[in-house]
Design a protein around this motif. Structure first.
Motif, short mmCIF file in Angstrom:
data_model
loop_
_atom_site.label_atom_id
_atom_site.label_comp_id
_atom_site.label_asym_id
_atom_site.label_seq_id
_atom_site.Cartn_x
_atom_site.Cartn_y
_atom_site.Cartn_z
N LEU A 135 0.64 -1.30 0.10
CA LEU A 135 -0.15 0.09 0.11
C LEU A 135 0.94 1.16 0.05
O LEU A 135 0.18 2.40 0.03
N PHE A 136 2.03 1.02 -0.02
CA PHE A 136 3.06 2.32 0.05
C PHE A 136 3.87 2.41 -1.14
O PHE A 136 4.45 1.22 -1.86
N PRO A 137 4.05 3.84 -1.66
CA PRO A 137 5.05 3.81 -2.65
C PRO A 137 6.42 3.68 -2.38
O PRO A 137 6.95 3.86 -0.93
N ASP A 138 7.32 3.34 -3.40
CA ASP A 138 8.68 3.22 -3.05
C ASP A 138 9.34 4.66 -3.38
O ASP A 138 9.34 4.96 -4.57
N ASP A 139 9.87 5.18 -2.72
CA ASP A 139 10.37 6.49 -2.74
C ASP A 139 11.58 6.73 -3.50
O ASP A 139 11.85 7.55 -4.22
N LYS A 140 12.30 5.47 -3.62
CA LYS A 140 13.39 5.53 -4.58
C LYS A 140 13.19 5.46 -6.03
O LYS A 140 13.68 6.10 -6.87
N THR A 141 12.31 4.71 -6.22
CA THR A 141 11.81 4.48 -7.86
C THR A 141 10.65 5.29 -8.03
O THR A 141 10.48 5.33 -9.24
N GLY A 142 9.75 5.86 -7.12
CA GLY A 142 8.68 6.47 -7.47
C GLY A 142 7.56 5.57 -7.95
O GLY A 142 6.31 5.98 -8.33
N LYS A 143 7.76 4.17 -7.76
CA LYS A 143 6.60 3.26 -8.21
C LYS A 143 5.57 3.22 -6.98
O LYS A 143 6.02 3.11 -5.71
N ASN A 144 4.29 3.47 -7.34
CA ASN A 144 3.15 3.29 -6.36
C ASN A 144 2.66 1.91 -6.21
O ASN A 144 3.15 0.98 -6.99
N TRP A 145 2.30 1.83 -4.99
CA TRP A 145 1.95 0.18 -4.63
C TRP A 145 2.79 -0.71 -4.68
O TRP A 145 2.77 -1.74 -5.03
#
Length: 161
Positions: A54-64
């Motif tokens: 349910l959380f984005p990956d801040d490094k890649t910007g990928k949601n979910w």
């Protein structure tokens, strides 16, 4: 077993004007226990909640992309028998919810299961049976509902992490 999972920026539980539990970013999980629930229902809910991306990956910007454990975020569990309420006319009926005498130890085992499956210091809960004020700051908002009965209706659900 039923869980309503909300991604939150923060959440807390107050009982009699006193904050008894609180988390920063993470998941607020309202937990309803059905009269027929067994340990496998609790296993399913625990596994699915902790692994929900349910959380984005801040490094890649990928949601979910990330779950609560990958983010090292908090989980606040709150017992809520009203999740199994049905209306009879205009009056709620909770006869399919597990009785309080059975539900209290069962819910305690659910909390323990979450603590053993994750970081016990990051798993908080309210006070079973108390009148609670649940405060939250939704993040998104993102809200998901899980029912452990889904695992028997959908064979794929039983093998997904």
């Amino acid at each position: 077993m039923r869980a309503v999972v909300q991604r939150v920026a923060s959440a807390s539980v107050e009982v009699e004007g006193r904050v008894v539990s609180e988390i920063g970013p993470g998941l607020l999980v309202l937990v309803g226990v059905h009269e027929s629930d067994v340990d496998s229902d609790a296993d399913y809910i625990c596994r699915k909640v902790l692994n929900m991306r349910l959380f984005p990956d801040d490094k890649t910007g990928k949601n979910w992309d990330q779950n609560v454990m990958q983010r090292n975020y908090g989980v606040l569990l709150v017992s809520q028998f009203t999740l199994y309420g049905i209306l009879k006319g205009n009056k709620p009926d909770f006869h399919v919810a597990m009785s309080p005498e059975q539900a209290k130890p069962f819910y305690a085992s659910v909390v323990d299961k979450f603590r053993r499956s994750y970081n016990h210091e990051l798993v908080k809960d309210g006070i079973f049976g108390a009148m609670m004020k649940v405060n939250l700051v939704n993040d998104g908002p993102v809200t998901m509902q899980l029912d452990s009965s889904q695992q028997s209706r959908n064979g794929k659900e039983t093998i997904d992490p």
